[in-house]
Write a protein that holds these residues in place. Structure first.
Motif, mmCIF file in Angstrom:
data_model
loop_
_atom_site.group_PDB
_atom_site.id
_atom_site.type_symbol
_atom_site.label_atom_id
_atom_site.label_comp_id
_atom_site.label_asym_id
_atom_site.label_seq_id
_atom_site.Cartn_x
_atom_site.Cartn_y
_atom_site.Cartn_z
ATOM 1 N N LEU A 55 24.163 20.000 35.401
ATOM 2 C CA LEU A 55 23.301 20.407 34.285
ATOM 3 C C LEU A 55 21.995 19.609 34.312
ATOM 4 O O LEU A 55 20.914 20.172 34.106
ATOM 5 C CB LEU A 55 24.023 20.217 32.953
ATOM 6 N N ASP A 56 22.100 18.326 34.575
ATOM 7 C CA ASP A 56 20.923 17.469 34.652
ATOM 8 C C ASP A 56 19.989 17.939 35.774
ATOM 9 O O ASP A 56 18.770 18.013 35.594
ATOM 10 C CB ASP A 56 21.353 16.022 34.859
ATOM 11 N N GLN A 57 20.549 18.265 36.919
ATOM 12 C CA GLN A 57 19.741 18.728 38.048
ATOM 13 C C GLN A 57 19.067 20.068 37.754
ATOM 14 O O GLN A 57 17.930 20.300 38.180
ATOM 15 C CB GLN A 57 20.594 18.810 39.318
ATOM 16 N N MET A 58 19.757 20.952 37.030
ATOM 17 C CA MET A 58 19.147 22.228 36.626
ATOM 18 C C MET A 58 17.889 21.973 35.808
ATOM 19 O O MET A 58 16.851 22.622 36.001
ATOM 20 C CB MET A 58 20.132 23.058 35.794
ATOM 21 N N CYS A 59 17.994 21.020 34.889
ATOM 22 C CA CYS A 59 16.849 20.683 34.038
ATOM 23 C C CYS A 59 15.715 20.087 34.857
ATOM 24 O O CYS A 59 14.555 20.485 34.721
ATOM 25 C CB CYS A 59 17.271 19.706 32.947
ATOM 26 N N ARG A 60 16.043 19.128 35.704
ATOM 27 C CA ARG A 60 15.022 18.420 36.468
ATOM 28 C C ARG A 60 14.328 19.312 37.495
ATOM 29 O O ARG A 60 13.134 19.157 37.762
ATOM 30 C CB ARG A 60 15.624 17.221 37.182
ATOM 31 N N LYS A 61 15.070 20.266 38.071
ATOM 32 C CA LYS A 61 14.509 21.090 39.137
ATOM 33 C C LYS A 61 13.839 22.372 38.640
ATOM 34 O O LYS A 61 12.973 22.915 39.332
ATOM 35 C CB LYS A 61 15.591 21.450 40.152
ATOM 36 N N LEU A 62 14.230 22.869 37.453
ATOM 37 C CA LEU A 62 13.692 24.158 37.025
ATOM 38 C C LEU A 62 13.389 24.264 35.530
ATOM 39 O O LEU A 62 12.329 24.742 35.151
ATOM 40 C CB LEU A 62 14.677 25.281 37.406
ATOM 41 N N LEU A 63 14.307 23.844 34.696
ATOM 42 C CA LEU A 63 14.213 24.179 33.278
ATOM 43 C C LEU A 63 13.180 23.368 32.502
ATOM 44 O O LEU A 63 12.688 23.827 31.470
ATOM 45 C CB LEU A 63 15.588 24.048 32.621
ATOM 46 N N ALA A 64 12.858 22.172 32.958
ATOM 47 C CA ALA A 64 11.865 21.331 32.279
ATOM 48 C C ALA A 64 10.827 20.861 33.284
ATOM 49 O O ALA A 64 11.142 20.594 34.440
ATOM 50 C CB ALA A 64 12.547 20.129 31.629
ATOM 51 N N ASN A 65 9.593 20.769 32.829
ATOM 52 C CA ASN A 65 8.524 20.211 33.641
ATOM 53 C C ASN A 65 8.530 18.711 33.389
ATOM 54 O O ASN A 65 8.057 18.241 32.355
ATOM 55 C CB ASN A 65 7.185 20.827 33.241
ATOM 56 N N MET A 66 9.065 17.953 34.311
ATOM 57 C CA MET A 66 9.295 16.532 34.103
ATOM 58 C C MET A 66 8.010 15.718 33.916
ATOM 59 O O MET A 66 8.052 14.609 33.434
ATOM 60 C CB MET A 66 10.114 15.956 35.263
ATOM 61 N N VAL A 67 6.876 16.285 34.274
ATOM 62 C CA VAL A 67 5.611 15.583 34.097
ATOM 63 C C VAL A 67 5.231 15.534 32.617
ATOM 64 O O VAL A 67 4.770 14.511 32.126
ATOM 65 C CB VAL A 67 4.490 16.249 34.927
ATOM 66 N N ILE A 68 5.451 16.637 31.893
ATOM 67 C CA ILE A 68 4.982 16.714 30.508
ATOM 68 C C ILE A 68 6.086 16.962 29.479
ATOM 69 O O ILE A 68 5.807 16.977 28.283
ATOM 70 C CB ILE A 68 3.893 17.796 30.345
ATOM 71 N N GLU A 69 7.333 17.190 29.927
ATOM 72 C CA GLU A 69 8.395 17.551 28.995
ATOM 73 C C GLU A 69 9.601 16.618 29.094
ATOM 74 O O GLU A 69 9.896 16.077 30.160
ATOM 75 C CB GLU A 69 8.875 18.993 29.248
ATOM 76 N N ASN A 70 10.283 16.474 27.973
ATOM 77 C CA ASN A 70 11.595 15.830 27.895
ATOM 78 C C ASN A 70 12.630 16.921 27.649
ATOM 79 O O ASN A 70 12.289 18.011 27.171
ATOM 80 C CB ASN A 70 11.648 14.838 26.733
ATOM 81 N N TYR A 71 13.876 16.609 27.928
ATOM 82 C CA TYR A 71 14.937 17.573 27.636
ATOM 83 C C TYR A 71 16.168 16.836 27.128
ATOM 84 O O TYR A 71 16.353 15.638 27.356
ATOM 85 C CB TYR A 71 15.293 18.422 28.865
ATOM 86 N N ARG A 72 16.987 17.594 26.411
ATOM 87 C CA ARG A 72 18.256 17.078 25.893
ATOM 88 C C ARG A 72 19.303 18.154 26.118
ATOM 89 O O ARG A 72 19.085 19.318 25.803
ATOM 90 C CB ARG A 72 18.138 16.750 24.404
ATOM 91 N N ILE A 73 20.429 17.761 26.693
ATOM 92 C CA ILE A 73 21.524 18.694 26.978
ATOM 93 C C ILE A 73 22.554 18.585 25.872
ATOM 94 O O ILE A 73 23.008 17.491 25.541
ATOM 95 C CB ILE A 73 22.168 18.374 28.347
ATOM 96 N N GLU A 74 22.935 19.723 25.318
ATOM 97 C CA GLU A 74 23.952 19.779 24.268
ATOM 98 C C GLU A 74 25.057 20.731 24.715
ATOM 99 O O GLU A 74 24.818 21.930 24.874
ATOM 100 C CB GLU A 74 23.332 20.266 22.961
#
Length: 81
Positions: A55-74
């Motif tokens: 799930l973390d890798q999905m966020c880092r590679k596609l779902l969030a732009n790591m330069v300008i965005e944060n994400y939280r998995i629930e």
């Protein structure tokens, strides 16, 4: 299993959509709103065995732009799904 990914802009990143919403809320007479930041919710339905790392890798590679965005998995309870 249902998973919600909450994506938001990092502090300090300009949010023109949030600013526009804030302006319109003030125009409608809602004076108590101090700031608005707009984000997004991504709902995934994944296999029960999906790991936290996947799930973390999905966020880092596609779902969030790591330069300008944060994400939280629930991860939602099965009853909530």
């Amino acid at each position: 299993m249902k998973v919600h990914i909450h994506v938001s802009l990092k502090p300090g990143v300009l949010d023109p959509q949030g600013r526009a919403i804030h302006h319109e809320l003030e125009a409608l007479g809602f004076a108590g709103v101090n700031d608005v930041r707009l984000g997004k919710l991504i709902e995934l339905n994944v296999a029960d065995g999906t790991s936290d790392d996947d799930l973390d890798q999905m966020c880092r590679k596609l779902l969030a732009n790591m330069v300008i965005e944060n994400y939280r998995i629930e991860i939602l309870d099965q009853e909530a799904a």
